[in-house]
Scaffold this motif. Structure first.
Motif, PDB file in Angstrom:
ATOM      1  N   LEU A  20      22.157  58.546  41.821  1.00 57.08           N
ATOM      2  CA  LEU A  20      22.609  59.544  42.797  1.00 57.08           C
ATOM      3  C   LEU A  20      23.900  59.090  43.479  1.00 57.08           C
ATOM      4  N   GLU A  21      23.991  57.817  43.816  1.00 48.41           N
ATOM      5  CA  GLU A  21      25.204  57.316  44.465  1.00 48.41           C
ATOM      6  C   GLU A  21      26.374  57.289  43.491  1.00 48.41           C
ATOM      7  N   ALA A  22      26.108  56.948  42.232  1.00 51.17           N
ATOM      8  CA  ALA A  22      27.175  56.960  41.228  1.00 51.17           C
ATOM      9  C   ALA A  22      27.675  58.383  41.001  1.00 51.17           C
ATOM     10  N   ILE A  71      29.207  52.105  45.984  1.00 53.30           N
ATOM     11  CA  ILE A  71      30.632  51.871  46.245  1.00 53.30           C
ATOM     12  C   ILE A  71      30.875  50.409  46.601  1.00 53.30           C
ATOM     13  N   LYS A  72      29.961  49.796  47.342  1.00 54.08           N
ATOM     14  CA  LYS A  72      30.082  48.361  47.623  1.00 54.08           C
ATOM     15  C   LYS A  72      30.085  47.563  46.315  1.00 54.08           C
ATOM     16  N   GLY A  73      29.245  47.991  45.374  1.00 54.89           N
ATOM     17  CA  GLY A  73      29.204  47.315  44.082  1.00 54.89           C
ATOM     18  C   GLY A  73      30.488  47.482  43.301  1.00 54.89           C
ATOM     19  N   VAL A  74      31.059  48.685  43.352  1.00 59.32           N
ATOM     20  CA  VAL A  74      32.335  48.940  42.684  1.00 59.32           C
ATOM     21  C   VAL A  74      33.426  48.068  43.299  1.00 59.32           C
ATOM     22  N   GLU A  75      33.459  48.024  44.630  1.00 56.14           N
ATOM     23  CA  GLU A  75      34.473  47.202  45.303  1.00 56.14           C
ATOM     24  C   GLU A  75      34.316  45.724  44.939  1.00 56.14           C
ATOM     25  N   GLY A  76      33.070  45.264  44.866  1.00 55.32           N
ATOM     26  CA  GLY A  76      32.842  43.868  44.528  1.00 55.32           C
ATOM     27  C   GLY A  76      33.206  43.554  43.091  1.00 55.32           C
ATOM     28  N   ALA A  77      32.841  44.454  42.173  1.00 54.63           N
ATOM     29  CA  ALA A  77      33.113  44.214  40.756  1.00 54.63           C
ATOM     30  C   ALA A  77      34.607  44.230  40.469  1.00 54.63           C
TER      31      ALA A  77
END
Length: 644
Positions: free
Chosen positions: A381-383, A527-533
């Motif tokens: 859902l977040e993606a 989004i936190k995961g995207v920023e971290g990756a």
């Protein structure tokens, strides 16, 4: 100099030019382009090609090839694969082929490159010669500036289209070839190709001989090999092959392994048939080998970071990759657009239906990631919220319809773009995904949950179990299958979403699914995961840019506050409100500007120039998320739920 003398000199020069220039300007006619390459015919090529590859020089990435080709006297044209499946473009790396020498009976046979098609080599085979030997090297990239890294001291990714020449004039499925590879001592390899012989472990040379196959199957069956490998069976005939920088990178929990097994279970439940005799995931876990996600009929080439398993509970970003590429065995490899299928690797591909080939695969990649447990439903859902917001804010939709982006693999071949939100790129992937979300939600709504895109998947892709040929289709076939499920004006539905310019993305699926798209000042875990990756800050929906940890601007949204301040990709943020740049400081400045209604002050470096800018943006941080509407029944949650 006096005026009279100047006048005399000027008039004399004009008179001289008038005598020197002919009555009419030179106007050449074009040289005729004659066809020098024989057209492909659907008949067997006489004899067996033997391809011997030495892949032991992994330190320098030099792959040495010896190819023996049966021939007849007369003209022969050898081709290097140009139009590549999965790339949808003429991207064969011909520039990396070097050292080509052709011999027969210990004599060199000269070759001449075609003056029009640089992927073609012409030879004149002398009388009495029945076999030629071509020797050459494939010089794989040694730095990212040359292309994707394919060879490291720990692993190698062999793609046969980079290594093999083939005779022109034949459908490539009619050319038989037998490949053999020498790997570094102690290494193990994985491929969809079947092995006919192998050197015992630890012995030198480490030779693997593969069974004779046709040229199409060879090109569609790459190899990954390495020093550290692990293989797990996910289902009968389906293997997960891991190749890693270090042995510890391959350690996985039972939960993680089961999620990969459930991917196979859920896909087979979805389609009701399998279009492979066996299937191999080739998954590199590396910080050195270049990342990849490329589909093949009985395998896929996948690349993730070395922390794929170790970061499992911290971020789900990227874990839809295997689901996406696996789906392609049905969508793209078995069912293939008629204008995209070609009889060889010289014939140009036409990409008009990539919104089905890639768009629906993107759809099912997300769905099966959620159904299998590779993602939690919350991750999906977040993606999806990020995808919806990204394409709803893509300014380029005002001038360029999504159908036109199916030309992008040929137009730009994934070269970087300075103004992505305005130029658009291969938007048929994710905007295609949004269109198929609309289709699914409409089917569920209109039939009160009786039908969904699951029915289309089974009807369109799920026939002829274990057939791994190619079954082509066109636009009318897509429309007819949907009409068989639920009568509707599907042609008009797709025309409006694919061919018409619009100010907003197709997002009706959100409300039909029981949700609404909202923006908040806190990023989702996704989004936190995207920023971290990606080691960046995602500020596209507020200031209108994204920045690296060091302040390099990696994207600027068209017509955004950052755009209006003159920022571009490559600009560097040096300072924020008089303090040395950091992404956290920039986010704080955006918050303060909302509270105080004072412009955000930045020191920008562009090239050798520095300048101060004050950006009057006062709406604060904005991150997209999907918010549930009351406690209504959710078709979107039904879509993401595992099938029993």
């Amino acid at each position: 100099m006096k005026r009279s003398l100047l006048f005399l000199l000027a008039t004399s020069a004009i008179a001289w030019q008038a005598q020197a220039i002919p009555a009419g300007n030179s106007a050449p006619q074009p040289m005729a382009i004659s066809e020098t390459i024989p057209a492909s015919v659907d008949k067997p090529y006489s004899g067996l090609i033997r391809l011997n590859v030495d892949a032991t020089d992994t330190q320098r990435g030099i792959v040495r090839v010896t190819e023996t080709i049966p021939v007849q006297a007369g003209a022969l044209t050898l081709l290097y694969p140009e139009w590549l499946p999965g790339h949808h473009s003429p991207s064969g790396p011909i520039e990396k082929l070097a050292g080509l020498i052709v011999t027969a009976n210990n004599q060199v046979i000269p070759w001449q490159r075609d003056s029009v098609d640089v992927y073609a080599f012409h030879l004149d085979i002398p009388a009495g010669v029945t076999e030629i030997t071509a020797q050459y090297q494939y010089l794989s990239p040694t730095s990212e500036s040359q292309g994707r890294i394919q060879s490291t001291p720990e692993m190698v990714n062999l793609q046969w289209n980079t290594l093999a020449l083939y005779p022109a004039g034949y459908f490539t499925r009619q050319i038989q070839i037998q490949p053999t590879v020498i790997y570094p001592t102690g290494w193990k390899s994985a491929s969809a190709l079947e092995i006919s012989g192998i050197t015992p472990d630890g012995q030198t040379p480490n030779v693997v001989q593969y069974k004779t196959t046709d040229f199409d199957t060879l090109i569609d069956s790459p190899v990954m090999a390495g020093r550290y490998t692990r293989t797990e069976t996910l289902a009968p005939g389906v293997r997960l092959n891991l190749i890693a920088d270090k042995p510890e990178d391959m350690v996985m929990t039972d939960k993680q392994l089961n999620a990969h097994r459930q991917l196979i279970t859920q896909a087979v439940k979805l389609y009701g048939a399998q279009h492979y005799s066996h299937y191999d995931f080739l998954l590199a876990l590396s910080e050195k080998l270049g990342g990849i996600g490329l589909e093949h009929h009985q395998s896929s080439e996948d690349g993730e970071g070395a922390d794929y398993f170790s970061k499992w509970d911290k971020s789900a970003v990227g874990r839809d990759l295997l689901a996406h590429e696996y789906n392609h065995s049905w969508n793209g490899k078995y069912r293939r657009p008629a204008d995209l299928w070609t009889p060889d690797y010289k014939t140009p591909m036409r990409d008009s239906l990539l919104w089905v080939y890639e768009g629906q695969t993107q759809f099912w990649g997300y769905v099966l990631a959620a159904r299998s447990g590779l993602w939690q439903q919350k991750d999906a859902l977040e993606a999806l919220a990020l995808v919806a917001a990204t394409y709803d804010n893509r300014a380029g939709r005002r001038w360029r319809p999504v159908e036109d982006t199916t030309n992008d693999p040929i137009i730009s071949q994934r070269r970087p773009k300075g103004w992505l939100s305005w130029q658009r790129s291969e938007d048929y992937y994710s905007e295609g995904q949004l269109i198929w979300l609309d289709v699914d939600s409409l089917l569920r709504q209109q039939t009160h949950g009786k039908h969904s895109l699951d029915d289309f998947a089974k009807a369109f892709f799920g026939m002829r179990d274990r057939d791994w040929g190619e079954l082509t289709y066109n636009f009318d076939d897509v429309v007819k299958t949907l009409n068989d499920i639920m009568p509707y004006d599907w042609a008009a539905f797709f025309n409006q979403r694919l061919n018409q310019r619009s100010t907003h993305a197709p997002l009706d699926w959100i409300s039909r699914g029981g949700y609404k798209l909202v923006y908040s000042d806190e990023p989702t875990d996704w989004i936190k995961g995207v920023e971290g990756a990606r080691h960046m800050a995602e500020l596209s929906f507020s200031l209108g840019l994204s920045t690296s940890e060091k302040g390099k601007v990696s994207s600027v949204m068209w017509d955004s506050p950052a755009f209006n301040a003159g920022l571009t990709v490559g600009s560097e943020l040096v300072a924020v409100d008089g303090h040395a740049f950091s992404n956290d400081l920039l986010k704080t400045a955006i918050k303060n500007a909302k509270a105080n209604k004072t412009p955000i002050k930045l020191l920008i470096k562009q090239g050798d120039n520095y300048r101060d800018v004050a950006i009057p943006y006062y709406d604060g941080l904005r991150y997209p998320r999907l918010e549930k509407i009351d406690k209504t029944h959710s078709y979107l949650e039904d879509l993401l739920a595992a099938k029993n």
